[in-house]
Design a protein around this motif. Sequence first.
Motif, PDB file in Angstrom:
ATOM      1  N   ILE A  24       0.564  -0.831  -0.155  1.00  0.00           N
ATOM      2  CA  ILE A  24       0.531   0.020   0.374  1.00  0.00           C
ATOM      3  C   ILE A  24       1.493   1.414  -0.584  1.00  0.00           C
ATOM      4  O   ILE A  24       0.468   2.112  -0.898  1.00  0.00           O
ATOM      5  N   ARG A  25       1.907   1.524   0.724  1.00  0.00           N
ATOM      6  CA  ARG A  25       2.653   2.250   0.463  1.00  0.00           C
ATOM      7  C   ARG A  25       3.604   2.275  -0.294  1.00  0.00           C
ATOM      8  O   ARG A  25       3.608   3.880  -1.154  1.00  0.00           O
ATOM      9  N   GLY A  32       1.525   6.566  -6.560  1.00  0.00           N
ATOM     10  CA  GLY A  32       0.399   7.402  -6.733  1.00  0.00           C
ATOM     11  C   GLY A  32      -1.679   7.506  -6.905  1.00  0.00           C
ATOM     12  O   GLY A  32      -2.061   8.232  -6.758  1.00  0.00           O
ATOM     13  N   PHE A  33      -1.222   6.182  -6.262  1.00  0.00           N
ATOM     14  CA  PHE A  33      -3.008   5.101  -6.253  1.00  0.00           C
ATOM     15  C   PHE A  33      -3.302   6.414  -4.821  1.00  0.00           C
ATOM     16  O   PHE A  33      -2.260   7.046  -3.693  1.00  0.00           O
ATOM     17  N   VAL A  34      -4.428   6.068  -4.712  1.00  0.00           N
ATOM     18  CA  VAL A  34      -5.287   6.360  -3.443  1.00  0.00           C
ATOM     19  C   VAL A  34      -5.825   5.505  -2.699  1.00  0.00           C
ATOM     20  O   VAL A  34      -6.644   4.734  -2.928  1.00  0.00           O
ATOM     21  N   ALA A  35      -5.682   5.907  -1.352  1.00  0.00           N
ATOM     22  CA  ALA A  35      -5.707   4.197  -0.978  1.00  0.00           C
ATOM     23  C   ALA A  35      -7.573   5.071  -0.488  1.00  0.00           C
ATOM     24  O   ALA A  35      -7.733   5.921   0.516  1.00  0.00           O
ATOM     25  N   GLU A  36      -7.902   4.356  -0.493  1.00  0.00           N
ATOM     26  CA  GLU A  36      -9.868   4.345  -0.560  1.00  0.00           C
ATOM     27  C   GLU A  36     -10.154   3.986   0.958  1.00  0.00           C
ATOM     28  O   GLU A  36     -11.221   4.425   1.335  1.00  0.00           O
ATOM     29  N   ALA A  37      -9.807   2.619   0.784  1.00  0.00           N
ATOM     30  CA  ALA A  37     -10.212   1.920   2.163  1.00  0.00           C
ATOM     31  C   ALA A  37      -9.380   0.634   2.366  1.00  0.00           C
ATOM     32  O   ALA A  37      -8.667  -0.146   1.707  1.00  0.00           O
ATOM     33  N   VAL A  38      -9.246   0.842   3.905  1.00  0.00           N
ATOM     34  CA  VAL A  38      -7.845  -0.384   4.045  1.00  0.00           C
ATOM     35  C   VAL A  38      -8.713  -0.859   5.456  1.00  0.00           C
ATOM     36  O   VAL A  38      -8.859  -0.161   6.306  1.00  0.00           O
ATOM     37  N   TYR A  39      -8.761  -2.566   5.891  1.00  0.00           N
ATOM     38  CA  TYR A  39      -9.627  -2.526   6.734  1.00  0.00           C
ATOM     39  C   TYR A  39      -8.940  -3.956   7.029  1.00  0.00           C
ATOM     40  O   TYR A  39      -8.266  -4.263   6.646  1.00  0.00           O
ATOM     41  N   GLU A  40      -8.277  -3.354   8.234  1.00  0.00           N
ATOM     42  CA  GLU A  40      -6.938  -4.541   9.005  1.00  0.00           C
ATOM     43  C   GLU A  40      -7.398  -5.670  10.144  1.00  0.00           C
ATOM     44  O   GLU A  40      -8.299  -5.652  10.312  1.00  0.00           O
ATOM     45  N   GLY A  41      -7.486  -6.786  10.009  1.00  0.00           N
ATOM     46  CA  GLY A  41      -7.491  -7.694  11.373  1.00  0.00           C
ATOM     47  C   GLY A  41      -6.753  -7.073  12.391  1.00  0.00           C
ATOM     48  O   GLY A  41      -6.780  -6.533  12.714  1.00  0.00           O
ATOM     49  N   ASP A  42      -7.526  -8.080  13.002  1.00  0.00           N
ATOM     50  CA  ASP A  42      -6.883  -7.547  14.978  1.00  0.00           C
ATOM     51  C   ASP A  42      -5.199  -7.899  14.921  1.00  0.00           C
ATOM     52  O   ASP A  42      -4.903  -7.643  15.512  1.00  0.00           O
ATOM     53  N   ASP A  43      -4.928  -8.917  13.630  1.00  0.00           N
ATOM     54  CA  ASP A  43      -3.516  -9.116  13.897  1.00  0.00           C
ATOM     55  C   ASP A  43      -2.879  -8.235  12.919  1.00  0.00           C
ATOM     56  O   ASP A  43      -1.699  -8.202  13.351  1.00  0.00           O
ATOM     57  N   GLY A  44      -3.346  -7.179  12.533  1.00  0.00           N
ATOM     58  CA  GLY A  44      -2.555  -6.242  11.599  1.00  0.00           C
ATOM     59  C   GLY A  44      -2.501  -6.608  10.654  1.00  0.00           C
ATOM     60  O   GLY A  44      -1.831  -5.507  10.061  1.00  0.00           O
ATOM     61  N   ALA A  49      -8.509  -4.153   0.668  1.00  0.00           N
ATOM     62  CA  ALA A  49      -7.991  -2.551   0.821  1.00  0.00           C
ATOM     63  C   ALA A  49      -8.198  -2.482  -0.461  1.00  0.00           C
ATOM     64  O   ALA A  49      -8.182  -2.914  -1.460  1.00  0.00           O
ATOM     65  N   GLU A  50      -8.459  -0.956  -0.972  1.00  0.00           N
ATOM     66  CA  GLU A  50      -9.147  -0.573  -1.988  1.00  0.00           C
ATOM     67  C   GLU A  50      -8.414   0.747  -2.207  1.00  0.00           C
ATOM     68  O   GLU A  50      -8.205   1.287  -1.667  1.00  0.00           O
ATOM     69  N   LEU A  51      -7.623   1.076  -3.465  1.00  0.00           N
ATOM     70  CA  LEU A  51      -7.053   2.309  -3.536  1.00  0.00           C
ATOM     71  C   LEU A  51      -7.521   2.205  -5.550  1.00  0.00           C
ATOM     72  O   LEU A  51      -7.423   1.635  -6.274  1.00  0.00           O
ATOM     73  N   SER A  52      -7.261   3.756  -5.106  1.00  0.00           N
ATOM     74  CA  SER A  52      -7.882   4.146  -6.631  1.00  0.00           C
ATOM     75  C   SER A  52      -6.784   4.496  -7.832  1.00  0.00           C
ATOM     76  O   SER A  52      -5.232   5.301  -7.127  1.00  0.00           O
ATOM     77  N   CYS A  53      -6.608   4.531  -9.227  1.00  0.00           N
ATOM     78  CA  CYS A  53      -5.827   5.451  -9.134  1.00  0.00           C
ATOM     79  C   CYS A  53      -6.762   5.822 -10.963  1.00  0.00           C
ATOM     80  O   CYS A  53      -7.765   4.753 -11.723  1.00  0.00           O
ATOM     81  N   VAL A  58      -7.615  -1.096  -7.683  1.00  0.00           N
ATOM     82  CA  VAL A  58      -7.279  -2.210  -7.293  1.00  0.00           C
ATOM     83  C   VAL A  58      -7.766  -2.583  -6.001  1.00  0.00           C
ATOM     84  O   VAL A  58      -7.434  -1.918  -5.400  1.00  0.00           O
ATOM     85  N   MET A  59      -7.598  -3.940  -5.924  1.00  0.00           N
ATOM     86  CA  MET A  59      -8.006  -4.538  -4.510  1.00  0.00           C
ATOM     87  C   MET A  59      -6.538  -5.588  -3.990  1.00  0.00           C
ATOM     88  O   MET A  59      -6.389  -6.509  -5.119  1.00  0.00           O
TER      89      MET A  59
END
Length: 137
Positions: A24-25, A32-44, A49-53, A58-59
Amino acid sequence: MAETANGVVTVFPTILYDDAKSAIRTLTEAFGFVAEAVYEGDDGSVLHAELSCGNGRVMLGSKGRGGVFAKAMEGAGPAGVYVVVSAVDAHHARAVEHGVEILMPPTDQDHGSRDYMARDAEGNVWSFGTYTPGVTA
């Protein structure tokens, strides 16, 4: 990206990573993608994740979380994703600035596009260029 007549994107590349947070970084900072959604589990781990361009997305997620998709992707090779960008040389410079492995510098293609190709830390090949599939010149 394929679109329906009403402009809705209908194709979404999906990639699993050993280190999804690092991916993601790279995608946001170097490409230059934009992180639209990032869902993490309890373990990190990254569950989803959904990144737009542009109008595409891309998921991605972390490998090893189990489930049908993770099972289907076990042993899968790296993916190749093509992204349309208008300023190829500036986009390339940004990727170089962030230390991304460049496989092909910006190159004028016989079909009229200007493209470059890079590899992310987990072997996926990302191509960026001016050619828009499905659109005639």
